[in-house]
Write an enzyme that holds these catalytic residues in place. Structure first.
Site, mmCIF file in Angstrom:
data_model
loop_
_atom_site.group_PDB
_atom_site.id
_atom_site.type_symbol
_atom_site.label_atom_id
_atom_site.label_comp_id
_atom_site.label_asym_id
_atom_site.label_seq_id
_atom_site.Cartn_x
_atom_site.Cartn_y
_atom_site.Cartn_z
ATOM 1 N N GLY A 124 0.842 -1.198 0.000
ATOM 2 C CA GLY A 124 0.000 0.000 0.000
ATOM 3 C C GLY A 124 0.865 1.230 0.000
ATOM 4 N N GLY A 153 2.810 3.309 1.589
ATOM 5 C CA GLY A 153 3.448 3.273 2.898
ATOM 6 C C GLY A 153 4.027 4.619 3.301
ATOM 7 N N ARG A 154 4.146 5.490 2.327
ATOM 8 C CA ARG A 154 4.698 6.814 2.654
ATOM 9 C C ARG A 154 4.154 7.883 1.721
ATOM 10 N NH1 ARG A 154 10.815 6.428 0.362
ATOM 11 N NH2 ARG A 154 10.471 4.844 -1.224
ATOM 12 N N ASP A 158 9.396 3.966 7.890
ATOM 13 C CA ASP A 158 9.177 5.198 8.657
ATOM 14 C C ASP A 158 8.267 6.193 7.933
ATOM 15 O OD1 ASP A 158 10.830 6.028 6.637
ATOM 16 O OD2 ASP A 158 12.551 6.489 7.907
ATOM 17 N N ARG A 218 4.086 14.423 -6.395
ATOM 18 C CA ARG A 218 4.040 13.784 -7.706
ATOM 19 C C ARG A 218 2.628 13.894 -8.278
ATOM 20 N NH1 ARG A 218 6.192 7.669 -6.682
ATOM 21 N NH2 ARG A 218 4.296 7.303 -5.494
ATOM 22 N N ARG A 236 -2.503 0.610 -9.532
ATOM 23 C CA ARG A 236 -1.445 -0.278 -10.029
ATOM 24 C C ARG A 236 -2.029 -1.643 -10.376
ATOM 25 N NH1 ARG A 236 2.833 2.068 -6.811
ATOM 26 N NH2 ARG A 236 2.013 4.113 -6.204
ATOM 27 N N ASP A 265 3.365 -4.068 -8.217
ATOM 28 C CA ASP A 265 2.859 -2.891 -7.488
ATOM 29 C C ASP A 265 3.503 -1.604 -8.010
ATOM 30 O OD1 ASP A 265 5.021 -4.413 -6.058
ATOM 31 O OD2 ASP A 265 5.198 -2.528 -4.979
ATOM 32 N N ASN A 266 4.495 -1.718 -8.844
ATOM 33 C CA ASN A 266 5.111 -0.532 -9.442
ATOM 34 C C ASN A 266 4.728 -0.409 -10.915
ATOM 35 O OD1 ASN A 266 6.383 0.156 -7.064
ATOM 36 N ND2 ASN A 266 8.275 -0.917 -7.562
ATOM 37 N N ASP A 282 6.843 5.186 -9.811
ATOM 38 C CA ASP A 282 7.666 4.730 -8.687
ATOM 39 C C ASP A 282 9.140 4.574 -9.064
ATOM 40 O OD1 ASP A 282 5.377 4.762 -7.256
ATOM 41 O OD2 ASP A 282 5.559 2.753 -6.431
HETATM 42 P P1 AMP Z 1 8.886 0.630 -3.707
HETATM 43 O O1 AMP Z 1 9.409 -0.621 -4.313
HETATM 44 O O2 AMP Z 1 9.909 1.673 -3.343
HETATM 45 O O3 AMP Z 1 7.823 1.248 -4.578
HETATM 46 O O4 AMP Z 1 8.216 0.271 -2.300
HETATM 47 C C1 AMP Z 1 7.536 -0.916 -2.016
HETATM 48 C C2 AMP Z 1 6.576 -0.727 -0.864
HETATM 49 O O5 AMP Z 1 7.253 -0.338 0.326
HETATM 50 C C3 AMP Z 1 5.522 0.318 -1.111
HETATM 51 O O6 AMP Z 1 4.310 -0.166 -0.584
HETATM 52 C C4 AMP Z 1 6.006 1.509 -0.347
HETATM 53 O O7 AMP Z 1 4.963 2.366 0.058
HETATM 54 C C5 AMP Z 1 6.706 0.873 0.835
HETATM 55 N N1 AMP Z 1 7.799 1.723 1.380
HETATM 56 C C6 AMP Z 1 9.008 1.972 0.796
HETATM 57 N N2 AMP Z 1 9.749 2.784 1.593
HETATM 58 C C7 AMP Z 1 9.002 3.048 2.702
HETATM 59 C C8 AMP Z 1 9.208 3.816 3.880
HETATM 60 N N3 AMP Z 1 10.341 4.481 4.106
HETATM 61 N N4 AMP Z 1 8.208 3.844 4.799
HETATM 62 C C9 AMP Z 1 7.076 3.180 4.596
HETATM 63 N N5 AMP Z 1 6.808 2.430 3.518
HETATM 64 C C10 AMP Z 1 7.758 2.366 2.572
HETATM 65 MG MG MG Z 2 6.241 1.240 -5.252
#
Ligand code: AMP
Ligand code: MG
Length: 484
Positions: free
Chosen positions: A89, A91-92, A119, A171, A178, A248-249, A258
């Site tokens: 989801g 996450g940030r 975080d 953004r 997705r 998810d990306n 992403d």
């Molecule tokens: P990404 O591959 O960078 O798109 O991230 C994969 C998943 O991890 C996504 O659901 C992001 O929201 C979550 N995520 C990545 N970095 C963080 C972070 N620092 N804090 C919380 N969630 C994160």
């Molecule tokens: Mg992502």
């Protein structure tokens, strides 16, 4: 328009409320504007002057909201490196709603229900990379999200090596849905009802012409397949590597989303891997079209309750041919040739070139820029001077000369075609690294200059002429960390 005049559409709250979380962002300490993007302002009709106000800083930092905007994060699932993760989801990232059909999102706005161990923050380094790269991709006509602005702050986060300052990038995307969103909805209790709502939402946002059509969900899938084949061809043509092509990306709108450990390839290497956690090269340059096809098959499976899955899989057979057609058409243009005019795709010539580029170790995009500026075939040393090994490219030029003669193509005609597709500047990771290093010392000038270069890659930027040279060997084809 002023910030308080922007009209925000909120349109996600008719989904089952278990599929998103309404929440407020967690602000950063002492936010400072790093950069704002006039092109993105134009897309949402925002006055540039507004971006220099305290109100704008407050908006990015989540202290203020736009009128009518209600902030939320979305749940999704996804296949990460081939393995299904049932719940991911935002996450940030926090969504603010859409302005002029651009869905605004702040990345790095603090923890959400979907943060897992994270975080909720984004460090300055990763925000600068995403901000500049998405604009560079757009300037090359590669479908992508855009970015409006970045702030830096006195809040710090721990990453691999040390404490890094936290930032937020705003953004904008035609959609933040997705493939992984469909994967999540397909596993919910009322999956059919939820999938229909989600597919209708995607159609309304991104495929409105299908709204009243028969078999509209199948047609949505077909349109996405077409768009993704085109996007992948463009990635390959310019040597762009995404780095984390998890489902998810992967966007339902067929745009690049992403940005993580991405790279524009420096020296041509078909097996190039830009993500250092991808030891096996699942997402290597050459694998990208195959992975995209795999991701779409995962989507076909997630849609099976509302579509005839066999039909979707049957349509998937068009993915590779579509991808190849666009790839060859654009590669021909990069060589100044017209595939249609000659009645063939010059496939052999292109394959020979890729082999020659690899063995001669010449910077991939610099090669095409130099070719665009070639005055005559007597002058090919202006290109071979950049090769570590000159023989393969010299030999390739013999084949190229022959093809040009047979296809009755003259140098003026070729240069005219090439100068529209072979930019002088391609944003490489070492350039971003220079901008990031300066930004860490509080100097954001190179971020802003790189933004201009990214947005105008065909123009002259005399102060930065050195960026048109091959990537220095010591910085070429480096693998990047996922941590951001
Ligand atoms: P990404 O591959 O960078 O798109 O991230 C994969 C998943 O991890 C996504 O659901 C992001 O929201 C979550 N995520 C990545 N970095 C963080 C972070 N620092 N804090 C919380 N969630 C994160
Ligand atoms: Mg992502």
């Amino acid at each position: 328009m002023k910030l308080n005049e922007l009209k925000v559409d909120m349109d996600y709250f008719h989904m089952d409320e278990k599929l998103y979380e309404r929440l407020k962002p967690t602000p950063l300490k002492n936010p400072k504007l790093v950069s704002f993007n006039k092109q993105a302002c134009d897309l949402i009709n925002l006055d540039y002057k507004e971006c220099e106000t305290q109100e704008f800083l407050d908006l990015l930092n989540g202290v203020k909201t736009l009128e009518n905007s209600k902030t939320y994060s979305m749940v999704y699932a996804g296949h990460q490196f081939g393995y299904f993760v049932p719940q991911l989801g935002d996450g940030r990232a926090i969504n603010l709603g859409a302005v002029n059909s651009w869905h605004l999102q702040t990345k790095g706005s603090g923890p959400t229900k979907y943060s897992r161990q994270g975080d909720g923050r984004a460090v300055l380094r990763s925000s600068i990379r995403e901000y500049i790269m998405s604009e560079a991709m757009h300037a090359l006509d590669i479908p992508t999200t855009r970015a409006l602005a970045i702030i830096n702050s006195d809040t710090f986060a721990h990453r691999e090596w040390e404490k890094e300052s936290c930032s937020i990038v705003m953004r904008m995307s035609p959609s933040w849905i997705r493939i992984g969103t469909f994967e999540f909805f397909a596993k919910t209790k009322n999956s059919k009802e939820n999938l229909i709502k989600l597919a209708d939402y995607v159609i309304e946002q991104n495929y409105p012409h299908l709204k009243d059509e028969d078999k509209k969900y199948e047609k949505m899938f077909y349109s996405l397949v077409d768009k993704t084949a085109l996007m992948l061809a463009k990635w390959q043509v310019y040597g762009f590597m995404h780095g984390v092509m998890n489902t998810d990306n992967f966007s339902m709108a067929g745009v690049t989303i992403d940005y993580g450990p991405f790279a524009f390839m420096d020296y041509f290497d078909k097996n190039c891997i830009c993500n250092h956690t991808d030891a096996e090269g699942r997402y290597s340059y050459n694998n990208q079209p195959y992975v995209a096809r795999w991701n779409l098959i995962v989507l076909a499976n997630a849609l099976k309750e509302i579509c005839d899955e066999d039909k979707l899989l049957e349509y998937m057979k068009t993915f590779m041919p579509q991808h190849e057609n666009v790839y060859l058409e654009l590669m021909n243009k990069r060589l100044g040739l017209v595939a249609v005019k000659s009645g063939n795709s010059n496939l052999d010539l292109i394959l020979e070139l890729l082999g020659a580029l690899e063995t001669s170790k010449i910077d991939y995009n610099v090669f095409f820029y130099k070719l665009t500026n070639l005055k005559s075939f007597d002058d090919i040393s202006s290109i071979t001077d950049f090769c570590v090994f000159t023989d393969p490219i010299q030999k390739w030029f013999d084949s190229y000369k022959k093809v040009c003669e047979i296809q009755d193509s003259n140098i003026e005609e070729r240069n005219e075609i090439m100068k529209r597709v072979n930019p002088k500047y391609i944003i490489k990771n070492y350039m971003l690294q220079e901008a990031i290093q300066l930004a860490h010392s509080g100097d954001y000038s190179l971020v802003n200059d790189l933004l201009k270069i990214a947005q105008n890659p065909y123009a002259e930027h005399l102060k930065y002429d050195r960026y048109a040279n091959p990537t220095p060997m010591e910085f070429a084809n480096l693998k990047l960390s996922c941590s951001s």
